[in-house]
Structures are given as C-alpha cells and as structure tokens.
Design an enzyme around this catalytic site. Sequence first.
Site, PDB file in Angstrom:
ATOM      1  N   ASP A   1       0.986  -1.274  -0.098  1.00  0.00           N
ATOM      2  CA  ASP A   1      -0.130  -0.060  -0.022  1.00  0.00           C
ATOM      3  C   ASP A   1       0.876   1.319  -0.123  1.00  0.00           C
ATOM      4  OD1 ASP A   1      -2.525   1.924   0.687  1.00  0.00           O
ATOM      5  OD2 ASP A   1      -3.278   0.061   1.161  1.00  0.00           O
TER       6      ASP A   1
ATOM      7  N   ASP B   1     -10.706  -1.783   2.474  1.00  0.00           N
ATOM      8  CA  ASP B   1      -9.496  -1.431   1.698  1.00  0.00           C
ATOM      9  C   ASP B   1      -8.478  -2.406   2.087  1.00  0.00           C
ATOM     10  OD1 ASP B   1      -7.515  -0.266   0.074  1.00  0.00           O
ATOM     11  OD2 ASP B   1      -7.796   1.741   0.675  1.00  0.00           O
ATOM     12  N   ILE B   2      -8.480  -3.611   1.391  1.00  0.00           N
ATOM     13  CA  ILE B   2      -7.684  -4.641   1.662  1.00  0.00           C
ATOM     14  C   ILE B   2      -6.489  -4.925   0.765  1.00  0.00           C
ATOM     15  CG2 ILE B   2      -9.414  -5.641   3.396  1.00  0.00           C
ATOM     16  CD1 ILE B   2      -9.927  -7.711   1.184  1.00  0.00           C
ATOM     17  N   LYS B   3      -6.621  -4.470  -0.524  1.00  0.00           N
ATOM     18  CA  LYS B   3      -5.585  -4.687  -1.757  1.00  0.00           C
ATOM     19  C   LYS B   3      -5.183  -6.094  -1.606  1.00  0.00           C
ATOM     20  CE  LYS B   3      -4.361   0.277  -1.855  1.00  0.00           C
ATOM     21  NZ  LYS B   3      -5.347   0.874  -0.842  1.00  0.00           N
ATOM     22  N   ARG B   4      -5.963  -7.067  -1.546  1.00  0.00           N
ATOM     23  CA  ARG B   4      -5.698  -8.157  -1.696  1.00  0.00           C
ATOM     24  C   ARG B   4      -5.290  -8.597  -3.298  1.00  0.00           C
ATOM     25  NH1 ARG B   4      -5.183  -7.145   3.251  1.00  0.00           N
ATOM     26  NH2 ARG B   4      -6.017  -8.601   4.872  1.00  0.00           N
TER      27      ARG B   4
END
EC number: 4.1.1.23
Lengths: 320, 320
Positions: free
Chosen positions: A115, B110-113
Amino acid sequence: MDRLIAAVEAAQNPSVVGLDPTDALVPQQVIDSFAQEVAEEVEDPSEIPAAQRAVAYFEFNRTIIDAISDVVAVVKPQIAMYEALGPAGVDVYAMTCEYARSQGLYVLGDIKRGDIGSTAAAYAGHLRGIGEGEAHTDPWHEDAITVNPYLGSDGIEPFVEAAKEADKDIFALVRTSNPSSAQIQELELTDGSKLYERVADLVEEWGADTIGSHGYSRVGAVVGATHPEQGRQLRKRMPHTFFLVPGYGAQGGSGADVAGMFDKNGSGAIVNSSRGIIGAWRKSESYSTELDAGQALEVVAQSARQAAMNMRDDLRTFVY
Amino acid sequence: MDRLIAAVEAAQNPSVVGLDPTDALVPQQVIDSFAQEVAEEVEDPSEIPAAQRAVAYFEFNRTIIDAISDVVAVVKPQIAMYEALGPAGVDVYAMTCEYARSQGLYVLGDIKRGDIGSTAAAYAGHLRGIGEGEAHTDPWHEDAITVNPYLGSDGIEPFVEAAKEADKDIFALVRTSNPSSAQIQELELTDGSKLYERVADLVEEWGADTIGSHGYSRVGAVVGATHPEQGRQLRKRMPHTFFLVPGYGAQGGSGADVAGMFDKNGSGAIVNSSRGIIGAWRKSESYSTELDAGQALEVVAQSARQAAMNMRDDLRTFVY
C-alpha cells in the site's frame, strides 16, 4: 536473510512447506470431529462453519508441523486460507505461526501486502510488533512476509525498515507462478526489458543497504518455479536477492526447473510446496473415509512427512 | 456497482470517509480510558498495548460513524491500521464494518488483496462469506474490497465471481496516489502506452460481464486524486469503470483535481478522505488535552461531521 539461510543450511533442505488448509485438504472427519464442541461454544449458529473450520485447521496444522519440523526449516502459511474463515481464521493463522516458531521453524507469512507509505508502515506491524520495551509484543509471530511491489518504493521502504529493526525479512513479488501472470509481468518496456525485470532491479535496490553475512539482502523475491529460464536469468540479474520459489509440485514445477534459481553454493533460494505436502494423505493407501479423526490425522502426518522427505531428496539431487 | 451508485445518489454525496485509526488520530485520553478495563481482562500484560488500542479504535470508529452516517453514504476502513494491532485489531476491523453497515453505510474494505487463482478464491471469502443456506455467514461485513492487479486475470477472476454471487463490488489498483507509484505504474510499454493504461484496459475487460443498470461494472478502479490529468484520461478510457479516488485532502488532492474523474452526470467516482475527516478534531479549538475521553470524542464527532459536510459541499461545487 542470515537467519533463514542458517536454518536452511542446518536442515540441508531448501524446502518450504505451505500451510494452506482448505476444506479439500483437511480430512472431513477432522472438521466433523469439532462439530459438537463448537456448537456448544458459539453464541450464534451462523458462526459454526467458520469456528469449526478454525479449530480443525489449527489441529491439522499442528499435526503437519509436528510431522515435518525435523525435516524442513521453513513453513509458509498463506493467510488467504485463514481469512476465508473471517477473523476467527486470522486468529488461527497467528496461532499457527506461533506454534511453528515454538517448534523452531522459520515462519514466512504469505500475506502479499502492499500500500502507500503511511499504510505500508501500519502493515509493517506484521514484522515490528506493537508496544515498546517490556510491553512489546509480536502478535503475528512471522519471521518474514511477502509484499506486492505495484505501488513502488514508498510502499516497500516501511517494510524494509521494520525488517532491519526486527531482524526479519521480506519477499517482493517479481515473477509469480500463475498462468496469467505474464499479462502484466511480461509486458515489454521501451528499453527492451520486461516489467518483471524492472521490478527485479528495484528489488535489488530496495535491499542494497541490508546485505547480510551470506551476501543476500533482507529483500527477497518471489519467482515461480513455472518459469525456469526466467528464474535462471533473474538469479544472475539479482545477485544479492534470495528467492522464494512457489509452484513446485502441484503447480507443475520440478527439481530440475528450480535448480537454476540457486547460486553456485546451493544457496540463494527456498522452494515451496503446499498441496504436495499437506495434501499427500489424499494419495495414501492408508487413508479411508472410515478412519476416525485421530486416525486420519495420523495418515496426514505420515504422508506429509514422507512427501517432505521426498521433496528434500529431490531438491538435494538437483541443488547440492 | 448499482448498490453503491444508488447510495451515493441518495446522499447526493460522492465522499468516502476512510476509517483508518492510528495512535496519532485517536485522542490519547480515549486510548488511556480503556487502560484499566483491558488490564483486568488480558491474560498476559504484553497483550495490553494491542487490546487497549483495539477497544479504543472501535469506540473512535463508532463515534465517527454516528457523526457522519447521515452525511456520507460510504466508509472505507483500511485494514492495515487494524492489522498493526495483530489479530485483535482484525476483529475490530470486522466489528467496524458490521457497525457501519448496521447504520446503513456501504462498506468498502481497503484490503488490496491479490494472489494466484486458488488463493484469490480464498480471499474472495471476504465477499462471499462462508457456509451455505441457513448456516451462511458473512464474517467480514464488506460491500466491496480493493484488489491488486499485479498477478493478472486469474488472480482477479475469483473476486469477480464472488462479487457477482454476493451482489458486491471490487476496485482494482490502477494509478495509486503515492509519490513513487510512477516507478512501476508509469513505465512506458513498447506500444507507447503506460503500464497503468494497460492495467486500466484489463480492468475494463474484467468487469465487462457485470455491467449494471447505471452503466458501470462490478470492477472499479483506484485512481489517485494526485493525478488529475491521468484521471481525466482514464475516465474516457474506462467508460464502464467506477473510480475510487483516494488522495483528497491530507494527500493534496482538491475538488478541482477530482472533477475530471466523474462522468457528465456527476457519477462515476467516489472520493476518499481519511485524515482530513477523522483527524479534523486535531485542528478544532474545542479540543484540549484537558478534556476527558467522552468530551474528546464529542469534539471528534463534531469536527468529523463538519469536515464531512465541508468535503461534500466542496465536491458538489465541482461535480454536480
């Protein structure tokens, strides 16, 4: 990367066992055996499927860890399999890391986080823990984690800082093992290089200040076993970068495929197998659905241990 | 994306409030106020720092949610801030999502996996939940999540499938708001396009089968407010892709910067601010370190509400 390299050398085994439990990989009778215990404990029946799997997955992991901890030096729990259960699964992820460490294993948390800088600094708590002095604690129990490079340097630097502080490591995705990884990773740039090669160069840079006594930095690279020739090239391109090589076994990579990812001393890489080890019981003649949970776990243990020894011996043939 | 678009239209407000608590953003007296309660509950004193923050962060989040739930339609908890506390923080992340939903908000996790296909399928449990029929449960309480595209299509498709099944959405990173994002995202390809443009084209493809009644697919894109001109171009390039625009406020993006990311009807994007809303109390004249925890939370609530209304009015000026 010194702690990892020492552990691998002591075991004379560059294998990593992926602790990735799923319903297909954990014998049904093991999951079923916790039905009553869980039903009595949860407040709401809708919590049963997750809670039951959470305890079953932990029992399964503990069985695997006990069976392989004198064969391999490294385990790699994949947090996705635990997140699939919700927060209850995340607890079991951390408990698994803690138990593996207590058995002397190096724990590589496959979390692929990434991130912007301020957020990456929060994710770096995976390595750094929380609190100061006597109140410091390390709730994740990971020795290293995987990270995603798509956001560039400021998304990686907080992890590098935390790794230095905590004597831990990170592994950045460079060339992943999956079929469609080429879509983005092999895009050709105007200078003639491929995207993953540019990422590889960045990874070398990110680790440059952290090179340890074995010549490898704290910033490793994920390079899939399914790309043997690219892996061989990357080995030359990234002389200070240790590789985590997934894709051996169930995904199709062989000992011969990964040989080029090691250095001339037989170091420089670790090779992961998940299903091939923890799911080996499914091919065992000793397993049947008639077994009770304890008997099934015995077959799981024997099969995983044998598969881990076979993998070790296969890698030793090609690497050392 | 229909549920999200309807919620934004009902509120006449494309703002998203980022629920990203940190020690700097939660008043110290709120954290301190839980010291005794937590000390009595934990088994080991080393658990105190995480446990104390976990309860304080939840109380803080609930205060923010109550203060803004009739002003905004969408909140975006950033899971990194919770993972920084270990598994105890992850519980609070899910509790925050659950509470926000109970107050009628659309929850964008919002985990952006992102990972290879079989692993992405496990992460897709964030959207799909676990169990079948009466035993089905949704332990994460998210309406949408962010995902990372570096692994290509087979790492994204499981999320798209789960989104369709569960009537939810995903947002893939395309052009992030951070300073060094250009390092990778702006690399120039041999066909003259930039990497993020190629990713943008893939995102349009990934969503193509999921276009809803408002003309937008279930696969959105993350496009930082710090790139106004690129955002304007992407708006044209991605006609069926809804944008999540971070970077407004504390990161430097303004209403004018994000205007070009909306479509001609004033739809097509939501704009996130985290620190600018939840940290607004730090600039309030009503706040002082002399306040007790309850008083401090009142200032937090008033300041967040005012900041959310200011942001709404700023966006309305430029967008509608």
